[in-house]
Design a protein around this motif. Structure first.
Motif, PDB file in Angstrom:
ATOM      1  N   GLY A   1     -35.350 110.725  22.879  1.00  0.00           N
ATOM      2  CA  GLY A   1     -35.763 110.849  24.268  1.00  0.00           C
ATOM      3  C   GLY A   1     -34.783 110.241  25.251  1.00  0.00           C
ATOM      4  N   VAL A   2     -33.497 110.324  24.931  1.00  0.00           N
ATOM      5  CA  VAL A   2     -32.460 109.813  25.826  1.00  0.00           C
ATOM      6  C   VAL A   2     -31.464 110.930  26.114  1.00  0.00           C
ATOM      7  N   ALA A   3     -30.586 110.674  27.070  1.00  0.00           N
ATOM      8  CA  ALA A   3     -29.635 111.708  27.476  1.00  0.00           C
ATOM      9  C   ALA A   3     -28.437 111.807  26.550  1.00  0.00           C
ATOM     10  N   HIS A   4     -28.059 110.685  25.935  1.00  0.00           N
ATOM     11  CA  HIS A   4     -26.791 110.653  25.216  1.00  0.00           C
ATOM     12  C   HIS A   4     -26.922 109.969  23.863  1.00  0.00           C
ATOM     13  N   CYS A   5     -26.261 110.523  22.872  1.00  0.00           N
ATOM     14  CA  CYS A   5     -26.034 109.882  21.579  1.00  0.00           C
ATOM     15  C   CYS A   5     -24.554 110.028  21.277  1.00  0.00           C
ATOM     16  N   ILE A   6     -23.914 108.938  20.906  1.00  0.00           N
ATOM     17  CA  ILE A   6     -22.487 108.946  20.600  1.00  0.00           C
ATOM     18  C   ILE A   6     -22.313 108.443  19.178  1.00  0.00           C
ATOM     19  N   GLY A   7     -21.870 109.305  18.283  1.00  0.00           N
ATOM     20  CA  GLY A   7     -21.708 108.929  16.894  1.00  0.00           C
ATOM     21  C   GLY A   7     -20.514 108.020  16.694  1.00  0.00           C
ATOM     22  N   VAL A   8     -20.701 106.958  15.918  1.00  0.00           N
ATOM     23  CA  VAL A   8     -19.630 106.010  15.613  1.00  0.00           C
ATOM     24  C   VAL A   8     -19.613 105.732  14.112  1.00  0.00           C
ATOM     25  N   ALA A   9     -18.704 104.873  13.679  1.00  0.00           N
ATOM     26  CA  ALA A   9     -18.445 104.718  12.247  1.00  0.00           C
ATOM     27  C   ALA A   9     -19.549 103.988  11.505  1.00  0.00           C
ATOM     28  N   ASN A  10     -20.237 103.060  12.154  1.00  0.00           N
ATOM     29  CA  ASN A  10     -21.272 102.276  11.478  1.00  0.00           C
ATOM     30  C   ASN A  10     -22.117 101.556  12.516  1.00  0.00           C
ATOM     31  N   GLY A  11     -23.178 100.918  12.065  1.00  0.00           N
ATOM     32  CA  GLY A  11     -24.102 100.257  12.980  1.00  0.00           C
ATOM     33  C   GLY A  11     -23.525  99.028  13.647  1.00  0.00           C
TER      34      GLY A  11
ATOM     35  N   SER B   1     -34.948 103.952  23.399  1.00  0.00           N
ATOM     36  CA  SER B   1     -35.137 104.539  24.737  1.00  0.00           C
ATOM     37  C   SER B   1     -35.584 103.524  25.785  1.00  0.00           C
ATOM     38  N   PHE B   2     -35.722 102.252  25.402  1.00  0.00           N
ATOM     39  CA  PHE B   2     -36.278 101.255  26.319  1.00  0.00           C
ATOM     40  C   PHE B   2     -35.199 100.450  27.047  1.00  0.00           C
ATOM     41  N   GLY B   3     -34.081 100.205  26.416  1.00  0.00           N
ATOM     42  CA  GLY B   3     -33.060  99.339  26.978  1.00  0.00           C
ATOM     43  C   GLY B   3     -32.015 100.094  27.768  1.00  0.00           C
ATOM     44  N   ASP B   4     -30.980  99.362  28.195  1.00  0.00           N
ATOM     45  CA  ASP B   4     -29.846 100.000  28.861  1.00  0.00           C
ATOM     46  C   ASP B   4     -29.039 100.828  27.875  1.00  0.00           C
ATOM     47  N   ILE B   5     -29.002 100.352  26.627  1.00  0.00           N
ATOM     48  CA  ILE B   5     -28.192 100.996  25.599  1.00  0.00           C
ATOM     49  C   ILE B   5     -28.755 100.556  24.251  1.00  0.00           C
ATOM     50  N   ALA B   6     -28.549 101.367  23.222  1.00  0.00           N
ATOM     51  CA  ALA B   6     -29.126 101.063  21.906  1.00  0.00           C
ATOM     52  C   ALA B   6     -28.143 101.416  20.805  1.00  0.00           C
ATOM     53  N   SER B   7     -28.237 100.678  19.713  1.00  0.00           N
ATOM     54  CA  SER B   7     -27.374 100.941  18.559  1.00  0.00           C
ATOM     55  C   SER B   7     -28.223 101.326  17.363  1.00  0.00           C
TER      56      SER B   7
ATOM     57  N   GLY C   1     -22.283 105.197   8.744  1.00  0.00           N
ATOM     58  CA  GLY C   1     -22.398 105.945   9.990  1.00  0.00           C
ATOM     59  C   GLY C   1     -23.233 105.162  10.976  1.00  0.00           C
ATOM     60  N   GLY C   2     -23.061 105.457  12.247  1.00  0.00           N
ATOM     61  CA  GLY C   2     -23.832 104.775  13.277  1.00  0.00           C
ATOM     62  C   GLY C   2     -23.832 105.583  14.551  1.00  0.00           C
ATOM     63  N   ALA C   3     -24.574 105.115  15.537  1.00  0.00           N
ATOM     64  CA  ALA C   3     -24.618 105.804  16.823  1.00  0.00           C
ATOM     65  C   ALA C   3     -25.029 104.843  17.916  1.00  0.00           C
ATOM     66  N   VAL C   4     -24.624 105.182  19.125  1.00  0.00           N
ATOM     67  CA  VAL C   4     -25.066 104.504  20.337  1.00  0.00           C
ATOM     68  C   VAL C   4     -25.887 105.509  21.136  1.00  0.00           C
ATOM     69  N   ALA C   5     -27.031 105.074  21.638  1.00  0.00           N
ATOM     70  CA  ALA C   5     -27.900 105.930  22.442  1.00  0.00           C
ATOM     71  C   ALA C   5     -28.106 105.299  23.807  1.00  0.00           C
ATOM     72  N   THR C   6     -28.145 106.124  24.840  1.00  0.00           N
ATOM     73  CA  THR C   6     -28.359 105.598  26.189  1.00  0.00           C
ATOM     74  C   THR C   6     -28.772 106.716  27.135  1.00  0.00           C
ATOM     75  N   ARG C   7     -29.477 106.332  28.194  1.00  0.00           N
ATOM     76  CA  ARG C   7     -29.788 107.264  29.274  1.00  0.00           C
ATOM     77  C   ARG C   7     -28.688 107.261  30.334  1.00  0.00           C
ATOM     78  N   ASP C   8     -27.820 106.259  30.300  1.00  0.00           N
ATOM     79  CA  ASP C   8     -26.862 105.989  31.366  1.00  0.00           C
ATOM     80  C   ASP C   8     -25.565 106.787  31.157  1.00  0.00           C
ATOM     81  N   ASN C   9     -25.237 107.649  32.102  1.00  0.00           N
ATOM     82  CA  ASN C   9     -24.044 108.495  31.973  1.00  0.00           C
ATOM     83  C   ASN C   9     -22.758 107.677  31.895  1.00  0.00           C
ATOM     84  N   LYS C  10     -22.660 106.632  32.707  1.00  0.00           N
ATOM     85  CA  LYS C  10     -21.431 105.838  32.732  1.00  0.00           C
ATOM     86  C   LYS C  10     -21.244 105.065  31.433  1.00  0.00           C
ATOM     87  N   LEU C  11     -22.330 104.484  30.906  1.00  0.00           N
ATOM     88  CA  LEU C  11     -22.222 103.768  29.644  1.00  0.00           C
ATOM     89  C   LEU C  11     -21.855 104.725  28.511  1.00  0.00           C
TER      90      LEU C  11
END
Length: 367
Positions: free
Chosen positions: A53-63, A177-183, A198-208
């Motif tokens: 339920g967020v705008a962005h997910c960015i896949g990264v190498a690990n948590g 979906s509650f914070g500014d950004i999530a891992s 594998g890992g990911a960062v999730a956020t609603r914030d376009n700039k982050l």
């Protein structure tokens, strides 16, 4: 007759039903010719963002990279203070230290091991912090609304550590979906696990989100131009993204089965020497089922003799880890230290059979 051991977790059982589909997905990636930051990564990022339920997910190498890059996206650096719990195996603390920031340790609640809002309030009142990392430990949502309100009032950024809480939710949303950004971590043992790291960062914030996308690839603002400090090579690969996309539709059913196992433990383990986990509902996805006992070593031996494997998550508070060379010797957190001495993890995974659950319960009750 030798008892067949009941494992704490079984990745082989978990993956076997999907083995042919996963092999086909891997073959498709090989045939595609795209191996890094290609269509499989983009498809998973879109699907997982929608799921959370967020705008962005960015896949990264690990948590762990996800935590560090979240901090760096928020401009956390040398001299900044970051509030973090100390009962989660150094993951958050390691990310804070990697940024050159100073961890400020917050005690946890005795009933579920998540961050104690009152302890956080005292930390925030004592001296401002740049960010707070809240860990949804064992698959249990922290008291996120109260913690978010405290962060907002103090002006601290809120980072959710969701490595153990994929799919945990309340009436307002899902973990991440509650914070500014999530891992998130997709280590194979997680509720949604890859077949490697594998890992990911999730956020609603376009700039982050834009900052994290750049930071995961050297801090490039354009190809071969390193415009952001703190960047690195941290990319979720096409193979793992393809596997995760295939497994994501199964996550809620897997979590439901985990809850069933956990609910039986909570109801049917009646031994007064064992304190069970009593949190239920959709806010708990039973990544780990942890009991507490003042006789941990004896219980471990008793369960082992009954063919039940156990583990300890986690035996040493972050501030007591030897790598700090005494830096945090003055820190004392009573509940964190009590948990470190008493927690014990029982088998809990979706493929655990009812008969195995019966055996675990019987073994605990006969202690």
């Amino acid at each position: 007759m030798t008892l067949v051991q009941i494992p704490v977790n079984s990745l082989l059982r978990h993956i076997q039903p999907l083995q042919e589909a996963l092999a086909a997905a891997a073959s498709e990636v090989v045939r595609s010719g795209y191996f890094v930051l290609g269509p499989s990564v983009r498809a998973f990022e879109e699907a997982f963002a929608a799921y959370c339920g967020v705008a962005h997910c960015i896949g990264v190498a690990n948590g762990t990279d996800a935590l560090e890059l979240s901090l760096r996206a928020l401009d956390v650096g040398a001299g900044d203070r970051v509030a973090v719990v100390a009962n989660a195996a150094m993951y958050g603390t390691s990310a804070v230290l990697a940024c050159g920031a100073d961890p400020v340790f917050v005690d946890v609640l005795s009933e579920d091991g998540t961050m104690d809002p009152d302890s956080l309030r005292k930390v925030l009142d004592a001296q401002p912090v740049k960010a707070v990392i809240v860990t949804h430990l064992y698959g249990q949502l922290a008291h996120i609304e109260e913690i978010a309100a405290l962060c907002k009032a103090q002006g601290a950024a809120l980072i959710e550590d969701c490595a153990q809480s994929h799919g945990a939710r309340n009436a307002l949303g899902l973990a991440g979906s509650f914070g500014d950004i999530a891992s998130f971590s997709f280590y194979p043992t997680k509720n949604l696990g890859a077949l490697g790291d594998g890992g990911a960062v999730a956020t609603r914030d376009n700039k982050l989100a834009d900052r994290v996308r750049k930071l995961r690839q050297y801090g490039w603002t354009e190809k071969y131009t390193n415009g952001l400090p703190g960047g690195r090579n941290s990319r979720l690969d096409e193979l793992q993204a393809s596997m995760l996309s295939l497994m994501l539709p199964h996550l809620d059913a897997w979590n439901s089965r985990r809850r069933e196992v956990a609910a039986r433990y909570s109801k049917e383990i009646t031994n007064s020497r064992i304190r069970t986990h009593q949190c239920g509902g959709d806010s708990y996805v039973a990544h780990l089922y942890v009991v507490r006992t003042d006789e941990r070593e004896q219980l471990k031996l008793h369960l082992a003799a009954a063919g039940v494997q156990t583990d300890v998550h986690y035996p040493l508070p972050d501030y007591r880890q030897p790598c700090h060379n005494g830096r945090f010797d003055g820190v004392t957190l009573p509940v964190t230290e009590q948990d470190a001495a008493t927690v014990l993890t029982l088998p809990c995974f979706p493929e655990l059979s009812d008969a195995e659950v019966d055996r675990v319960i019987a073994a605990c009750n006969s202690f």
